[in-house]
Design a protein around this motif. Structure first.
Motif, mmCIF file in Angstrom:
data_model
loop_
_atom_site.group_PDB
_atom_site.id
_atom_site.type_symbol
_atom_site.label_atom_id
_atom_site.label_comp_id
_atom_site.label_asym_id
_atom_site.label_seq_id
_atom_site.Cartn_x
_atom_site.Cartn_y
_atom_site.Cartn_z
ATOM 1 N N LEU A 188 205.257 93.022 129.795
ATOM 2 C CA LEU A 188 204.148 92.190 129.330
ATOM 3 C C LEU A 188 204.215 90.861 130.067
ATOM 4 C CD1 LEU A 188 201.921 91.989 127.076
ATOM 5 C CD2 LEU A 188 203.662 91.069 125.610
ATOM 6 N N MET A 189 203.079 90.434 130.600
ATOM 7 C CA MET A 189 203.027 89.168 131.326
ATOM 8 C C MET A 189 201.941 88.317 130.687
ATOM 9 S SD MET A 189 201.923 88.542 135.280
ATOM 10 C CE MET A 189 203.040 89.759 135.917
ATOM 11 N N CYS A 190 202.289 87.092 130.294
ATOM 12 C CA CYS A 190 201.315 86.226 129.617
ATOM 13 C C CYS A 190 200.923 85.072 130.519
ATOM 14 C CB CYS A 190 201.905 85.678 128.322
ATOM 15 S SG CYS A 190 202.233 86.993 127.147
ATOM 16 N N ILE A 191 199.656 84.955 130.748
ATOM 17 C CA ILE A 191 199.142 83.868 131.580
ATOM 18 C C ILE A 191 198.372 82.944 130.660
ATOM 19 C CG2 ILE A 191 197.619 83.330 133.509
ATOM 20 C CD1 ILE A 191 198.332 86.166 134.591
ATOM 21 N N PRO A 217 202.655 100.976 130.577
ATOM 22 C CA PRO A 217 201.872 100.180 131.516
ATOM 23 C C PRO A 217 202.322 98.725 131.509
ATOM 24 C CG PRO A 217 200.664 100.450 129.480
ATOM 25 C CD PRO A 217 201.938 101.235 129.327
ATOM 26 N N VAL A 218 201.977 98.030 132.578
ATOM 27 C CA VAL A 218 202.140 96.583 132.593
ATOM 28 C C VAL A 218 200.908 95.989 131.910
ATOM 29 C CG1 VAL A 218 202.148 94.547 134.068
ATOM 30 C CG2 VAL A 218 203.549 96.537 134.665
ATOM 31 N N ILE A 219 201.144 95.137 130.931
ATOM 32 C CA ILE A 219 200.029 94.503 130.225
ATOM 33 C C ILE A 219 200.000 93.044 130.636
ATOM 34 C CG2 ILE A 219 199.034 93.910 127.982
ATOM 35 C CD1 ILE A 219 200.489 96.349 126.823
ATOM 36 N N ILE A 220 198.858 92.631 131.171
ATOM 37 C CA ILE A 220 198.705 91.240 131.611
ATOM 38 C C ILE A 220 197.738 90.566 130.657
ATOM 39 C CG2 ILE A 220 197.987 89.735 133.495
ATOM 40 C CD1 ILE A 220 198.562 92.090 135.402
ATOM 41 N N LEU A 221 198.227 89.538 129.983
ATOM 42 C CA LEU A 221 197.430 88.861 128.965
ATOM 43 C C LEU A 221 196.929 87.539 129.536
ATOM 44 C CD1 LEU A 221 196.873 89.227 125.868
ATOM 45 C CD2 LEU A 221 198.795 87.732 125.464
ATOM 46 N N ASP A 277 202.892 82.623 142.428
ATOM 47 C CA ASP A 277 204.222 83.083 142.856
ATOM 48 C C ASP A 277 205.075 83.464 141.655
ATOM 49 O OD1 ASP A 277 204.570 80.708 145.611
ATOM 50 O OD2 ASP A 277 203.543 82.643 145.439
ATOM 51 N N LYS A 278 204.961 82.652 140.611
ATOM 52 C CA LYS A 278 205.753 82.906 139.396
ATOM 53 C C LYS A 278 205.370 84.266 138.804
ATOM 54 C CE LYS A 278 204.615 80.929 135.399
ATOM 55 N NZ LYS A 278 204.302 79.862 134.437
ATOM 56 N N TYR A 279 204.056 84.537 138.752
ATOM 57 C CA TYR A 279 203.619 85.798 138.144
ATOM 58 C C TYR A 279 203.996 86.989 139.023
ATOM 59 C CZ TYR A 279 200.956 82.638 135.188
ATOM 60 O OH TYR A 279 200.591 81.628 134.344
ATOM 61 N N ILE A 280 203.913 86.778 140.327
ATOM 62 C CA ILE A 280 204.293 87.870 141.229
ATOM 63 C C ILE A 280 205.780 88.161 141.097
ATOM 64 C CG2 ILE A 280 204.540 88.473 143.679
ATOM 65 C CD1 ILE A 280 201.790 87.176 144.117
ATOM 66 N N GLU A 281 206.575 87.116 140.938
ATOM 67 C CA GLU A 281 208.012 87.315 140.718
ATOM 68 C C GLU A 281 208.261 88.084 139.430
ATOM 69 O OE1 GLU A 281 209.367 86.535 143.991
ATOM 70 O OE2 GLU A 281 210.883 86.842 142.448
ATOM 71 N N MET A 282 207.462 87.750 138.425
ATOM 72 C CA MET A 282 207.582 88.434 137.139
ATOM 73 C C MET A 282 207.268 89.913 137.305
ATOM 74 S SD MET A 282 205.856 86.982 133.649
ATOM 75 C CE MET A 282 205.775 85.253 134.003
ATOM 76 N N MET A 283 206.242 90.194 138.104
ATOM 77 C CA MET A 283 205.840 91.588 138.329
ATOM 78 C C MET A 283 206.990 92.357 138.972
ATOM 79 S SD MET A 283 203.202 93.640 137.967
ATOM 80 C CE MET A 283 201.585 92.891 138.019
ATOM 81 N N LYS A 284 207.692 91.698 139.879
ATOM 82 C CA LYS A 284 208.791 92.368 140.583
ATOM 83 C C LYS A 284 209.914 92.732 139.619
ATOM 84 C CE LYS A 284 208.047 90.175 145.040
ATOM 85 N NZ LYS A 284 208.446 89.067 145.921
ATOM 86 N N LYS A 285 210.036 91.941 138.572
ATOM 87 C CA LYS A 285 211.141 92.186 137.636
ATOM 88 C C LYS A 285 210.868 93.376 136.727
ATOM 89 C CE LYS A 285 212.888 87.520 137.476
ATOM 90 N NZ LYS A 285 212.771 86.229 136.834
ATOM 91 N N PHE A 286 209.606 93.738 136.592
ATOM 92 C CA PHE A 286 209.319 94.916 135.770
ATOM 93 C C PHE A 286 209.840 96.140 136.505
ATOM 94 C CE2 PHE A 286 207.214 92.503 132.850
ATOM 95 C CZ PHE A 286 205.973 91.994 133.224
ATOM 96 N N LYS A 287 210.473 97.008 135.780
ATOM 97 C CA LYS A 287 211.000 98.207 136.431
ATOM 98 C C LYS A 287 209.840 99.192 136.515
ATOM 99 C CE LYS A 287 214.740 101.469 135.992
ATOM 100 N NZ LYS A 287 215.465 102.198 134.992
#
Lengths: 584, 164
Positions: free
Chosen positions: A373-376, A350-354, B152-162
């Protein structure tokens, strides 16, 4: 010793006064143990209300007034949302919620709440029974119960109904949530009123999970109806698959049709209204949970494709609190455990958003060696969650394959799982029965003989015999009117006077008229036939009524109130539904 | 690449490492300061406007974790890049609690320049946000607010996830 708080939510001053008087009369307020508080609906600004008011009060028991007053009607939608949120958060889900109603009709209109959020419901009348039951359930208290006339040795089979819900609906299968532990590859009997012709009585259990997806049930299971095959005989009970397909497509827009699942982990429930709004408009089904348990049940339930994790460095709850509930705080250790679980689970990434992350994405990815993993580094924001979920679907590509969830206010989701029990005794207030199935304590069940009523399984206050691998349970009967009680008394009398062969009741006033109690009746002088329901039940000795339901050694039904102030007389009972261990 | 008008602080008890890294970064950053332990680094930090810190974790006198703790106590979110070596996983997790920008594995210096430059750029952006140097111009992009840019930065990050 910290105070035990009873919170009454409502505007009925008379009821609140009665509650206070009752608590004083049984001596619990005088001993300074209890605090009875009232929050009036009119004092709450529902549009802006957050979850926090109950946290501030931290009650041990909540009694809520559902009587149809104008104030209640205006607050009802908010109240229901609040109740669902209360039952979602780990630190409030075990606070017992009692509902009181102005009439049986009002109660039945909200019956979907009984068993899902309410552990007990009652129609306002003589409220003492409800007060006693609530203190007993909430505090494991030693409460003086009146001695009700007891019909024992009934020993009859009966189909009891366990309120459950349908969370996911489909043509080929349904997902139900229940407190009955089912077995994969087993069968379940259930009445599921999706529509009139949906007459299946039995389903195959396909899989089973220890998590309540939408409501506060212990389990969820996928069940499969058996459609008649091309060579099977058709009768009036047969349900054709085409019929269900038609119904499903006609009602499709009434469901939450979701492309995927997102698990939202947030200790802070103050924004629960925003989460419910997001649930309505998002293409994701939002699983809202305060924490993960040590089994990761919330993840196992749906394997969500997105997990939103609101990081908390220091929770306001203690480590002991977390350990007692077998849950993990939403800190870095919790995140590490979550990621470890994900890594060992096949084909799951899964994508984990922190949110509220102390560090940025690259560093956290490297430490935990997890790329999705995405950290905010900002506080939790529901709007950003919404945008990210939309972005996820755009990147992944939307699928036509949607899962249909039933909305919480859709009454068709309320179903009855049916199990056979062996009734051993009955009073107007309690029922005891045996069964091989293990039921969690504080489960709610339904009976329709002799009246429609609910029962809540409680720790028995008298010895119940256990033999042959059977479990023996006691339940308090509730959700009844005064008229219902009269019928119950008649039924009890009927059984005492003349044992029945089937657990059913036909009202016959003359046959069941209670015999008068002689004026000088005391203790052992009172003939047995006068020990009927409807006669004076207080002051008559244990010799007449007490004792084990199988007629063995007598024990008192009433536990005497201790007068020693130093004793811990009432133990707060966080009613975690727990299995009663069977004695072999 | 334009040399950044910024200050980089390198903290490592191995002097050879600080020399090599200083050499690597001298084309990209105007000012490079060094220290051999957290305590000395703290003194240097308090006397200078530091935009990014590259620090070892295991050091004598005051290690990298204690050093970042002290910096954070001053309510400063200057980017911290940590060197990591074998057996420092537990310390890396600890470092995350206090805010880590990135980690670089010793002795590999691949991507070091790129990571440090990103750290310096972030430090400069933080400095500009605070307006601590009124002579530094804030890059203008009037079409979007900072919040929108973050999204925008986070959406770009999301796009990079495979995503499957």
């Amino acid at each position: 010793m910290s105070k035990k708080i009873v919170l009454f939510l409502g505007d009925d001053d008379v009821f609140f006064d009665e509650l206070n008087i009752y608590c004083k009369n049984i001596g619990i307020i005088e001993h300074n143990e209890f605090l009875v508080k009232n929050i009036s609906f009119k004092d709450i600004n529902w549009e802006n209300e957050t979850f926090n008011f109950t946290f501030d009060v931290l009650p041990h028991l909540i009694i809520m007034d559902f009587s149809r007053t104008p104030i209640f009607e205006s607050a009802k939608a908010h109240l229901i949302e609040l109740l669902y949120a209360l039952k979602k958060h780990h630190f409030t889900k075990n606070i017992p919620l009692f509902g009181i109603f102005g009439s049986k009709e009002e109660l039945l209109e909200e019956k979907y709440l009984i068993g899902t959020v309410l552990v007990y419901a009652q129609v306002k009348n003589d409220n003492r029974t409800m007060f006693r039951d609530s203190i007993y359930i909430a505090f494991d208290g030693r409460i003086p119960f009146p001695q009700y006339a007891l019909a024992r040795g009934i020993n009859l089979f009966y189909d009891i109904k366990i309120p459950s819900i349908v969370s996911v609906v489909g043509v080929d299968s349904l997902r139900i949530e229940t407190d009955v532990e089912l077995h994969p590859e087993g069968k379940v009997r259930a009445k599921i009123p999706l529509f009139t012709d949906y007459a299946f009585e039995e389903f195959n259990v396909k899989d089973f999970n220890y998590f309540g997806l939408m409501d506060n049930f212990l389990f969820n299971a996928t069940i499969v109806p058996k459609y008649p095959g091309p060579w099977d005989d058709i009768d009036e009970k047969s349900v054709q698959k085409s019929t269900v397909e038609t119904w499903y497509s006609l009602n499709y827009d009434e469901f939450w049709n979701k492309a995927d699942t997102c698990l939202l982990l947030n200790e802070d429930f103050s924004n629960y209204k925003d989460v419910f709004k997001l649930q309505e408009k998002s293409e994701f089904f939002i699983q809202y949970a305060s924490y993960l348990d040590v089994q990761f049940s919330a993840i196992r339930a749906t394997f969500p494709r997105v997990i939103v994790y609101n990081f908390v460095e220091f929770s306001k709850y203690s480590q002991k609190d977390f350990k007692d509930l077998k849950i993990t705080p939403n800190d870095l250790d919790g995140l590490a455990k979550l990621i470890n679980f994900v890594k060992i689970t096949d084909e799951y990434k899964p994508v984990i958003i922190l949110f509220n992350s102390p560090s940025n994405t690259e560093s956290v990815q490297k430490v935990f060696e997890y790329s999705h993993l995405m950290c905010i580094q900002k506080p939790f924001c529901i709007n950003l969650v919404s945008q990210l979920l939309q972005s996820f679907l755009k990147c992944k590509g939307s699928s036509e394959d949607k899962t249909s969830y039933m909305r919480p206010n859709d009454t068709r989701r309320c179903v009855d799982v049916i199990n056979e029990i062996f009734i051993t005794s009955l009073t107007e207030h309690e029922i005891t029965f045996k069964t091989r199935i293990e039921y969690p304590l504080y489960s709610v069940m339904k009976i329709d003989v002799p009246v429609n009523a609910y029962i809540t399984l409680v720790p028995p206050f008298k010895e119940l015999s256990v033999e042959g691998g059977q479990n023996h349970y006691m339940g308090f009967i509730h959700s009844v009117t005064e008229e219902d009680l009269q019928i119950l008394r008649q039924f009890v009398n009927r059984i005492i006077y003349k044992p029945i062969e089937k657990f059913e009741f036909n009202v016959n006033v003359n046959e069941n008229k209670p015999l008068p109690v002689p004026e000088n009746a005391t203790g052992s002088n009172v003939p047995e036939k006068s020990s009927l329901a409807g006669s004076t039940t207080t002051g008559i000795s244990d010799q007449m009524f007490g004792g084990d339901v199988d007629g063995s050694k007598k024990e008192g039904m009433v536990k005497k109130q201790e007068s020693n102030k130093d004793d811990e007389r009432f133990h707060v009972n966080r009613i975690k539904k727990k299995f009663k261990k069977s004695k072999l | 690449m334009t040399k950044r008008n910024a200050t980089l602080l390198i903290v490592d008890d191995e002097i050879d490492i600080t020399k090599i890294v200083s050499k690597l970064m001298e084309m990209d950053v105007t000012t490079i300061l060094t220290a051999t332990n957290g305590k000395d680094a703290l003194e240097i930090f308090d006397k200078n406007q530091v935009d990014c810190i590259l620090s070892d974790i295991n050091m004598p006198i005051m290690n990298g974790i204690e050093f970042v703790k002290e910096i954070r106590k001053r309510n400063l979110n200057v980017p911290f890049i940590f060197y990591t070596g074998y057996g420092t996983k537990r310390l890396m997790v600890e470092a995350l609690k206090y805010g880590a920008f990135d980690f670089i594995n010793k002795p590999e210096l691949d991507n070091l320049v790129e990571i440090v430059c990103r750290g310096v750029d972030t430090g400069l952006a933080i400095r500009h946000e605070k307006g601590s140097n009124i002579n530094d111009k804030v890059p203008e992009d009037s079409s979007k607010s900072q919040a929108d840019k973050d999204v925008d930065k986070y959406i770009e990050m999301m796009k990079k996830f495979k995503l499957e």
